[in-house]
Design a protein around this motif. Sequence first.
Motif, PDB file in Angstrom:
ATOM      1  N   THR A   1       0.812  -1.219   0.000  1.00 35.70           N
ATOM      2  CA  THR A   1       0.000   0.000   0.000  1.00 35.70           C
ATOM      3  C   THR A   1       0.844   1.267   0.000  1.00 35.70           C
ATOM      4  N   ALA A   2       2.131   1.150   0.246  1.00 30.43           N
ATOM      5  CA  ALA A   2       3.030   2.307   0.202  1.00 30.43           C
ATOM      6  C   ALA A   2       4.453   1.822  -0.035  1.00 30.43           C
TER       7      ALA A   2
ATOM      8  N   SER B   1      -0.274  -4.255   3.480  1.00 27.84           N
ATOM      9  CA  SER B   1      -1.556  -4.231   4.203  1.00 27.84           C
ATOM     10  C   SER B   1      -2.442  -5.345   3.665  1.00 27.84           C
TER      11      SER B   1
ATOM     12  N   TRP C   1      -3.395  -0.164   8.158  1.00 29.42           N
ATOM     13  CA  TRP C   1      -3.545   0.103   6.723  1.00 29.42           C
ATOM     14  C   TRP C   1      -2.701   1.301   6.289  1.00 29.42           C
TER      15      TRP C   1
ATOM     16  N   THR D   1      -0.734   3.926   4.377  1.00 33.51           N
ATOM     17  CA  THR D   1      -0.894   4.410   3.011  1.00 33.51           C
ATOM     18  C   THR D   1       0.239   5.310   2.542  1.00 33.51           C
ATOM     19  N   ASP D   2       1.179   5.624   3.425  1.00 35.25           N
ATOM     20  CA  ASP D   2       2.311   6.440   3.008  1.00 35.25           C
ATOM     21  C   ASP D   2       3.457   6.275   4.006  1.00 35.25           C
TER      22      ASP D   2
END
Length: 144
Positions: free
Chosen positions: A89-90, A105, A137, A139-140
Amino acid sequence: INGNIWVGVQSGANAAKFVRYDANLNALDSVSLGATFKLPANGILTFSGKDEFIYWQETSRGVTCRFNTLTKVAEEFVDHASAGISFATAWKVNPQTGELYIADSPGLFTGDNNNSDLYIFSKTGALKKQLKSVGYWVTDIVFS
Protein backbone atom coordinates in the motif's frame (compact mmCIF):
# COMPACT_ATOMS: atom_id res chain seq x y z
CA ILE A 1 20.37 13.39 -9.41
CA ASN A 2 22.64 15.79 -11.31
CA GLY A 3 19.84 18.38 -11.66
CA ASN A 4 17.82 16.25 -14.06
CA ILE A 5 14.06 15.82 -13.95
CA TRP A 6 12.63 12.45 -14.94
CA VAL A 7 8.98 12.00 -15.98
CA GLY A 8 7.32 8.61 -16.37
CA VAL A 9 4.87 8.28 -19.27
CA GLN A 10 2.39 5.46 -19.93
CA SER A 11 -0.12 5.85 -22.75
CA GLY A 12 -2.56 3.01 -23.42
CA ALA A 13 -0.99 0.25 -25.48
CA ASN A 14 2.17 2.27 -26.14
CA ALA A 15 5.35 1.29 -24.34
CA ALA A 16 6.05 3.08 -21.07
CA LYS A 17 8.96 5.47 -21.12
CA PHE A 18 10.97 7.81 -18.98
CA VAL A 19 11.76 11.26 -20.36
CA ARG A 20 14.69 13.24 -18.97
CA TYR A 21 14.58 17.04 -18.76
CA ASP A 22 17.14 19.59 -17.67
CA ALA A 23 16.46 22.30 -15.06
CA ASN A 24 15.00 24.54 -17.81
CA LEU A 25 12.57 21.76 -18.83
CA ASN A 26 14.28 21.04 -22.13
CA ALA A 27 13.80 17.38 -23.12
CA LEU A 28 17.18 15.69 -23.25
CA ASP A 29 16.43 12.00 -23.54
CA SER A 30 13.60 9.49 -23.87
CA VAL A 31 13.95 5.84 -22.87
CA SER A 32 11.34 3.24 -23.82
CA LEU A 33 10.79 0.46 -21.29
CA GLY A 34 9.52 -1.94 -23.97
CA ALA A 35 6.57 -4.30 -23.57
CA THR A 36 7.73 -5.81 -20.26
CA PHE A 37 7.15 -2.83 -17.95
CA LYS A 38 4.07 -0.71 -17.28
CA LEU A 39 4.02 2.45 -15.20
CA PRO A 40 1.22 2.77 -12.65
CA ALA A 41 -1.97 4.60 -13.55
CA ASN A 42 -1.95 6.21 -10.11
CA GLY A 43 1.44 7.75 -10.86
CA ILE A 44 3.31 6.61 -7.76
CA LEU A 45 7.00 6.70 -8.61
CA THR A 46 9.54 7.09 -5.83
CA PHE A 47 13.26 7.77 -5.55
CA SER A 48 15.71 9.03 -2.95
CA GLY A 49 16.74 12.14 -4.85
CA LYS A 50 20.35 11.17 -4.22
CA ASP A 51 20.94 8.08 -6.34
CA GLU A 52 20.05 6.81 -9.80
CA PHE A 53 17.03 4.59 -9.08
CA ILE A 54 13.32 5.29 -9.67
CA TYR A 55 10.92 2.69 -8.21
CA TRP A 56 7.29 1.74 -8.93
CA GLN A 57 4.92 -1.11 -8.24
CA GLU A 58 3.33 -3.24 -10.95
CA THR A 59 0.29 -4.52 -9.10
CA SER A 60 -0.89 -6.85 -11.87
CA ARG A 61 2.43 -8.75 -11.76
CA GLY A 62 3.02 -8.43 -8.00
CA VAL A 63 6.46 -6.86 -8.31
CA THR A 64 8.26 -3.65 -7.51
CA CYS A 65 10.42 -2.49 -10.39
CA ARG A 66 13.16 0.08 -10.73
CA PHE A 67 14.76 2.13 -13.48
CA ASN A 68 18.44 3.05 -13.39
CA THR A 69 18.75 6.61 -14.74
CA LEU A 70 22.48 6.16 -15.40
CA THR A 71 22.40 2.88 -17.33
CA LYS A 72 18.82 3.50 -18.59
CA VAL A 73 17.82 -0.08 -17.74
CA ALA A 74 14.60 -1.19 -16.00
CA GLU A 75 14.44 -4.33 -13.89
CA GLU A 76 12.18 -6.26 -11.55
CA PHE A 77 13.50 -5.44 -8.09
CA VAL A 78 11.27 -7.19 -5.52
CA ASP A 79 8.96 -10.14 -6.18
CA HIS A 80 6.20 -9.57 -3.63
CA ALA A 81 5.15 -13.21 -3.28
CA SER A 82 8.72 -14.36 -2.66
CA ALA A 83 9.20 -11.62 -0.05
CA GLY A 84 5.91 -12.41 1.72
CA ILE A 85 4.13 -9.21 0.66
CA SER A 86 0.38 -9.64 0.03
CA PHE A 87 -0.73 -6.12 -0.92
CA ALA A 88 1.74 -3.24 -0.98
CA THR A 89 0.00 0.00 0.00
CA ALA A 90 3.03 2.31 0.20
CA TRP A 91 6.64 2.31 -0.95
CA LYS A 92 9.32 4.95 -0.51
CA VAL A 93 13.09 5.21 -0.64
CA ASN A 94 14.98 6.29 2.45
CA PRO A 95 16.90 9.36 1.24
CA GLN A 96 19.74 8.70 3.69
CA THR A 97 20.38 5.03 2.88
CA GLY A 98 18.78 4.38 -0.51
CA GLU A 99 16.87 1.44 1.02
CA LEU A 100 13.37 0.72 -0.27
CA TYR A 101 10.59 0.60 2.36
CA ILE A 102 7.37 -1.24 1.43
CA ALA A 103 4.26 -1.26 3.62
CA ASP A 104 2.14 -4.40 3.25
CA SER A 105 -1.56 -4.23 4.20
CA PRO A 106 -2.87 -7.74 3.49
CA GLY A 107 -6.34 -7.18 5.03
CA LEU A 108 -7.16 -3.98 3.16
CA PHE A 109 -9.86 -5.56 1.03
CA THR A 110 -11.03 -8.32 3.34
CA GLY A 111 -11.08 -6.32 6.57
CA ASP A 112 -9.72 -9.38 8.38
CA ASN A 113 -6.45 -7.77 9.41
CA ASN A 114 -6.03 -4.03 9.98
CA ASN A 115 -2.30 -4.19 10.63
CA SER A 116 0.42 -3.32 8.13
CA ASP A 117 3.91 -4.78 8.10
CA LEU A 118 6.97 -2.88 6.93
CA TYR A 119 9.64 -4.48 4.72
CA ILE A 120 13.03 -2.84 4.21
CA PHE A 121 15.13 -3.82 1.18
CA SER A 122 18.77 -2.98 0.49
CA LYS A 123 19.82 -1.31 -2.76
CA THR A 124 20.61 -4.79 -4.08
CA GLY A 125 17.08 -6.06 -3.39
CA ALA A 126 17.90 -8.17 -0.33
CA LEU A 127 15.35 -8.11 2.49
CA LYS A 128 17.14 -6.41 5.39
CA LYS A 129 14.35 -6.22 7.92
CA GLN A 130 10.65 -6.87 8.45
CA LEU A 131 8.67 -5.06 11.14
CA LYS A 132 5.28 -6.46 12.13
CA SER A 133 2.18 -4.36 12.90
CA VAL A 134 3.65 -0.90 12.26
CA GLY A 135 0.21 0.72 11.91
CA TYR A 136 -3.27 0.31 10.52
CA TRP A 137 -3.54 0.10 6.72
CA VAL A 138 -0.46 2.25 6.12
CA THR A 139 -0.89 4.41 3.01
CA ASP A 140 2.31 6.44 3.01
CA ILE A 141 5.85 6.50 4.36
CA VAL A 142 7.56 9.81 5.10
CA PHE A 143 11.18 10.48 6.01
CA SER A 144 11.66 13.77 7.86
